[in-house]
Design a protein around this motif. Structure first.
Motif: not given
Length: 297
Positions: A55-56, A59-60, A63
């Motif tokens: 999912t985004e 990912r965030q 990161t």
């Protein structure tokens, strides 16, 4: 002079990958190279369930974790952060190495052995077998390297079997040694199969004379690889040993205080991969210093 312009360092946020990152950052700074930090999100099906895509939010988060891991990378090292997803980690690392045109891969190994390694395999070993560029494997036993200090290669062990691959490894090791003002230890190992040793010796056969002649011939071939006149800023020493290849490589590295082992890999056919598994991979698993493996041309 050796040219390294892009270093790729895959990480899984373990202490092993943190140690590899320190080595990657130090090398990137030493060569003025860009450093890409990569994390691969594993996206595999579980039992009868299809794989769940990243999912985004994930990912965030990953990161942000990469950014925290890279906080101690020197400010003057150009840094990229990459989060990708794949079902096969080692294949994704190889894809990313091609995409960024990496000159050097640096990755840590968990040092699995026995049944666990047999079942799970080793990402590091799979990457090294197919990597498009030299790969430095940093074992869990390796000493820490401050990322903001010069690379500390003082003694580089370079095994030589007189193949084209090992001669290229000597050239690569020489470039490293010149820039680090290090000593290169050229090592050739005479490995006599135990089944031959177990056979009865025919009368009149002077085994000691035959062995001495083989050692002398190998020593002469090794010394022929030493440049004349000597290269500036580095020295070379040629050593011939007898015994199992990987054990003698590890023994010399331990006895001489080796900071790095540089090895060349030949072709990638089935036989070559068996040889890889019996020598190069064993050195990677048991070494107490980084092992740099050059791919075949």
């Amino acid at each position: 002079m050796l040219q390294i312009s892009h270093v790729l360092c895959p990480v899984d946020f373990s202490d092993f990958s943190r140690r590899a990152l320190d080595h990657a950052a130090a090398l990137a700074r030493w060569y003025g190279a860009r450093l890409t930090l990569l994390h691969v999100f594993i996206n595999r099906p579980a039992a009868d369930l299809p794989p769940a895509p990243m999912t985004e939010v994930e990912r965030q988060r990953l990161t942000a974790d990469l950014r925290r891991l890279a906080a101690h990378v020197p400010f003057d090292v150009p840094l990229d952060l990459r989060v990708t997803e794949a079902s096969d980690i080692h294949r994704e690392i190889l894809i990313q190495a091609e995409m960024v045109s990496a000159d050097l891969l640096v990755l840590g190994t968990h040092g699995r052995s026995g049944f666990e390694r047999l079942v799970l395999g080793s990402v590091a070993e799979r990457v090294v077998r197919k990597a498009p560029c030299p790969t430095m494997v940093v074992p869990r036993q390796a000493h820490d390297t401050p990322p903001d200090e010069p690379v500390r290669f003082r003694r580089i062990v370079c095994p030589v079997d007189f193949s084209d691959a090992s001669v290229r490894a000597v050239e690569y090791a020489t470039s490293l040694a010149e820039e680090a003002r290090a000593q290169i230890i050229l090592l050739h190992v005479l490995d006599v199969p135990p089944e031959i040793l177990a056979q009865p010796i025919s009368a009149g056969v002077d085994v000691d004379r035959i062995r001495a002649a083989a050692v002398a011939d190998s020593q002469k071939q090794l010394e022929a690889l030493v440049p004349d006149p000597p290269r500036p800023h580095c020295t070379m020493k040629a050593i011939v040993r007898e015994g199992p290849v990987y054990r003698e490589i590890l023994a010399i590295a331990a006895e001489r205080g080796g900071d790095l082992i540089v090895m060349g890999v030949q072709g990638r056919g089935a036989v070559d991969l068996m040889v890889f598994g019996s020598n190069t991979a064993r050195v990677m698993r048991a070494a107490t210093c980084p092992v740099l493996v050059l791919p075949p041309k």
